[in-house]
Design an enzyme around this catalytic site. Structure first.
Site, PDB file in Angstrom:
ATOM      1  N   GLY A  44       1.783  -5.432  -3.907  1.00  0.00           N
ATOM      2  CA  GLY A  44       1.757  -4.809  -2.588  1.00  0.00           C
ATOM      3  C   GLY A  44       3.158  -4.804  -2.002  1.00  0.00           C
ATOM      4  O   GLY A  44       3.964  -5.693  -2.297  1.00  0.00           O
ATOM      5  N   GLN A  49       9.807  -3.972   4.204  1.00  0.00           N
ATOM      6  CA  GLN A  49      10.422  -4.758   3.128  1.00  0.00           C
ATOM      7  C   GLN A  49      11.540  -4.006   2.421  1.00  0.00           C
ATOM      8  O   GLN A  49      12.337  -4.619   1.712  1.00  0.00           O
ATOM      9  CB  GLN A  49       9.368  -5.178   2.091  1.00  0.00           C
ATOM     10  CG  GLN A  49       8.353  -6.170   2.627  1.00  0.00           C
ATOM     11  CD  GLN A  49       7.394  -6.587   1.548  1.00  0.00           C
ATOM     12  OE1 GLN A  49       6.377  -5.934   1.346  1.00  0.00           O
ATOM     13  NE2 GLN A  49       7.717  -7.652   0.827  1.00  0.00           N
ATOM     14  N   CYS A  88       5.297 -13.258  -2.019  1.00  0.00           N
ATOM     15  CA  CYS A  88       5.844 -12.083  -1.328  1.00  0.00           C
ATOM     16  C   CYS A  88       7.177 -11.727  -1.967  1.00  0.00           C
ATOM     17  O   CYS A  88       8.008 -12.610  -2.199  1.00  0.00           O
ATOM     18  CB  CYS A  88       6.049 -12.412   0.154  1.00  0.00           C
ATOM     19  SG  CYS A  88       6.693 -11.037   1.124  1.00  0.00           S
ATOM     20  N   LEU A  89       7.378 -10.449  -2.233  1.00  0.00           N
ATOM     21  CA  LEU A  89       8.651 -10.013  -2.819  1.00  0.00           C
ATOM     22  C   LEU A  89       9.827 -10.318  -1.896  1.00  0.00           C
ATOM     23  O   LEU A  89      10.960 -10.422  -2.363  1.00  0.00           O
ATOM     24  CB  LEU A  89       8.599  -8.511  -3.126  1.00  0.00           C
ATOM     25  CG  LEU A  89       7.754  -8.129  -4.360  1.00  0.00           C
ATOM     26  CD1 LEU A  89       7.480  -6.632  -4.367  1.00  0.00           C
ATOM     27  CD2 LEU A  89       8.454  -8.547  -5.654  1.00  0.00           C
ATOM     28  N   HIS A 130      -2.050  -9.168   4.166  1.00  0.00           N
ATOM     29  CA  HIS A 130      -0.657  -9.599   3.982  1.00  0.00           C
ATOM     30  C   HIS A 130       0.315  -8.457   4.332  1.00  0.00           C
ATOM     31  O   HIS A 130       1.298  -8.667   5.053  1.00  0.00           O
ATOM     32  CB  HIS A 130      -0.473 -10.069   2.532  1.00  0.00           C
ATOM     33  CG  HIS A 130       0.917 -10.435   2.146  1.00  0.00           C
ATOM     34  ND1 HIS A 130       1.292 -11.721   1.806  1.00  0.00           N
ATOM     35  CD2 HIS A 130       2.050  -9.691   2.032  1.00  0.00           C
ATOM     36  CE1 HIS A 130       2.570 -11.735   1.512  1.00  0.00           C
ATOM     37  NE2 HIS A 130       3.065 -10.518   1.641  1.00  0.00           N
ATOM     38  N   GLU A 131       0.017  -7.271   3.811  1.00  0.00           N
ATOM     39  CA  GLU A 131       0.909  -6.116   4.051  1.00  0.00           C
ATOM     40  C   GLU A 131       0.831  -5.654   5.507  1.00  0.00           C
ATOM     41  O   GLU A 131       1.845  -5.264   6.093  1.00  0.00           O
ATOM     42  CB  GLU A 131       0.576  -4.959   3.100  1.00  0.00           C
ATOM     43  CG  GLU A 131       0.643  -5.294   1.612  1.00  0.00           C
ATOM     44  CD  GLU A 131       1.916  -5.982   1.186  1.00  0.00           C
ATOM     45  OE1 GLU A 131       2.976  -5.761   1.816  1.00  0.00           O
ATOM     46  OE2 GLU A 131       1.869  -6.779   0.214  1.00  0.00           O
ATOM     47  N   HIS A 134       3.160  -7.521   7.603  1.00  0.00           N
ATOM     48  CA  HIS A 134       4.569  -7.087   7.517  1.00  0.00           C
ATOM     49  C   HIS A 134       4.891  -6.029   8.574  1.00  0.00           C
ATOM     50  O   HIS A 134       6.006  -5.980   9.089  1.00  0.00           O
ATOM     51  CB  HIS A 134       4.866  -6.489   6.139  1.00  0.00           C
ATOM     52  CG  HIS A 134       5.208  -7.503   5.088  1.00  0.00           C
ATOM     53  ND1 HIS A 134       6.312  -8.307   5.167  1.00  0.00           N
ATOM     54  CD2 HIS A 134       4.597  -7.826   3.915  1.00  0.00           C
ATOM     55  CE1 HIS A 134       6.370  -9.084   4.086  1.00  0.00           C
ATOM     56  NE2 HIS A 134       5.334  -8.816   3.307  1.00  0.00           N
TER      57      HIS A 134
HETATM   58  C1  QAP Z   1       1.184  -9.785  -1.473  1.00  0.00           C
HETATM   59  O1  QAP Z   1       2.970  -9.870  -2.989  1.00  0.00           O
HETATM   60  C2  QAP Z   1       0.154 -10.739  -2.009  1.00  0.00           C
HETATM   61  O2  QAP Z   1       7.795 -14.611  -5.448  1.00  0.00           O
HETATM   62  C3  QAP Z   1       1.961  -9.017  -2.499  1.00  0.00           C
HETATM   63  O3  QAP Z   1       9.223 -13.995  -7.635  1.00  0.00           O
HETATM   64  C4  QAP Z   1       0.341 -11.449  -3.181  1.00  0.00           C
HETATM   65  O4  QAP Z   1       3.316  -8.623  -4.793  1.00  0.00           O
HETATM   66  C5  QAP Z   1      -0.977 -10.956  -1.286  1.00  0.00           C
HETATM   67  C6  QAP Z   1       6.255 -11.408  -6.289  1.00  0.00           C
HETATM   68  C7  QAP Z   1      -0.645 -12.330  -3.632  1.00  0.00           C
HETATM   69  C8  QAP Z   1      -1.951 -11.807  -1.740  1.00  0.00           C
HETATM   70  C9  QAP Z   1      -1.802 -12.493  -2.922  1.00  0.00           C
HETATM   71  C10 QAP Z   1       6.534 -12.587  -5.632  1.00  0.00           C
HETATM   72  C11 QAP Z   1       6.980 -11.087  -7.409  1.00  0.00           C
HETATM   73  C12 QAP Z   1       5.230 -10.482  -5.822  1.00  0.00           C
HETATM   74  C13 QAP Z   1       7.528 -13.450  -6.092  1.00  0.00           C
HETATM   75  C14 QAP Z   1       3.579  -9.621  -4.184  1.00  0.00           C
HETATM   76  C15 QAP Z   1       8.259 -13.123  -7.227  1.00  0.00           C
HETATM   77  C16 QAP Z   1       7.988 -11.944  -7.881  1.00  0.00           C
HETATM   78  C17 QAP Z   1       4.565 -10.604  -4.645  1.00  0.00           C
HETATM   79 CO    CO Z   2       4.982  -9.651   1.465  1.00  0.00          CO
END
Ligand code: QAP
Ligand code: CO
Length: 162
Positions: A44, A49, A88-89, A130-131, A134
């Site tokens: 997401g 972001q 989170c990215l 989550h999004e 943001h």
């Molecule tokens: C939000 O987050 C989410 O730390 C989206 O090193 C994620 O895509 C909501 C990511 C899980 C609920 C559950 C994070 C990639 C990606 C990192 C993501 C990383 C590489 C996060």
């Molecule tokens: Co995020």
């Protein structure tokens, strides 16, 4: 190409604005967002972001279906809540359990400007919330109990300095 803004960037803390024009510029934004998200192996990504203060986010789970939410509103949430490990990215390398409602009903617009409603549960419900956060300048670390938040932020800063 857009770059992912990380914790500390002011743009992640601002309120985004509604999209008013459903045209090629919006299409370009979402397709770039999908590219940035996939490059980072995310599921997401919200427009702030990548530094764009618009109410837009994209989601692509393991089912491979690309989902776009424009001007989303969470209109109902379940009373049942559960912890779920989020990342989170914009806060790379940090993962923590966040408590949120299990199910949400969200109303949003497609890229074409057509209104739709989804009842989401499971991972999709998590990612939507989550999004959606943001777009309000809220990060998942803000939703952790204080002691846990301080611990993960210390960990993040320590890593970030290297
Ligand atoms: C939000 O987050 C989410 O730390 C989206 O090193 C994620 O895509 C909501 C990511 C899980 C609920 C559950 C994070 C990639 C990606 C990192 C993501 C990383 C590489 C996060
Ligand atoms: Co995020």
């Amino acid at each position: 190409m857009y770059e992912i803004k990380t914790l500390g960037a002011d743009v992640l803390r601002e309120q985004a604005s509604d999209v008013t024009e459903f045209g090629p510029e919006l299409k370009r934004l979402t397709s770039e967002m999908f590219m940035v998200m996939k490059r980072g192996e995310g599921i997401g990504l919200a427009a702030p972001q990548v530094g764009v203060l618009k109410n837009v986010f994209v989601v692509q789970l393991a089912d491979g279906i690309p989902r776009v939410f424009v001007n989303p509103e969470i209109i109902e949430t379940s009373l049942e809540q559960s912890p779920y490990e989020e990342g989170c990215l914009s806060v790379p390398g940090i993962y923590a359990d966040v408590i949120r409602p299990d199910r949400v009903r969200v109303q949003a617009y497609t890229e074409e400007g057509k209104r739709f409603t989804v009842d989401a549960s499971g991972l999709l419900a998590r990612v939507i919330q989550h999004e959606h956060d943001h777009l309000k300048g809220v990060l998942f670390v803000d939703r952790l109990p204080e002691t846990k938040r301080e611990r993960v932020l210390r960990m993040y800063k320590k890593r970030y300095r290297k």
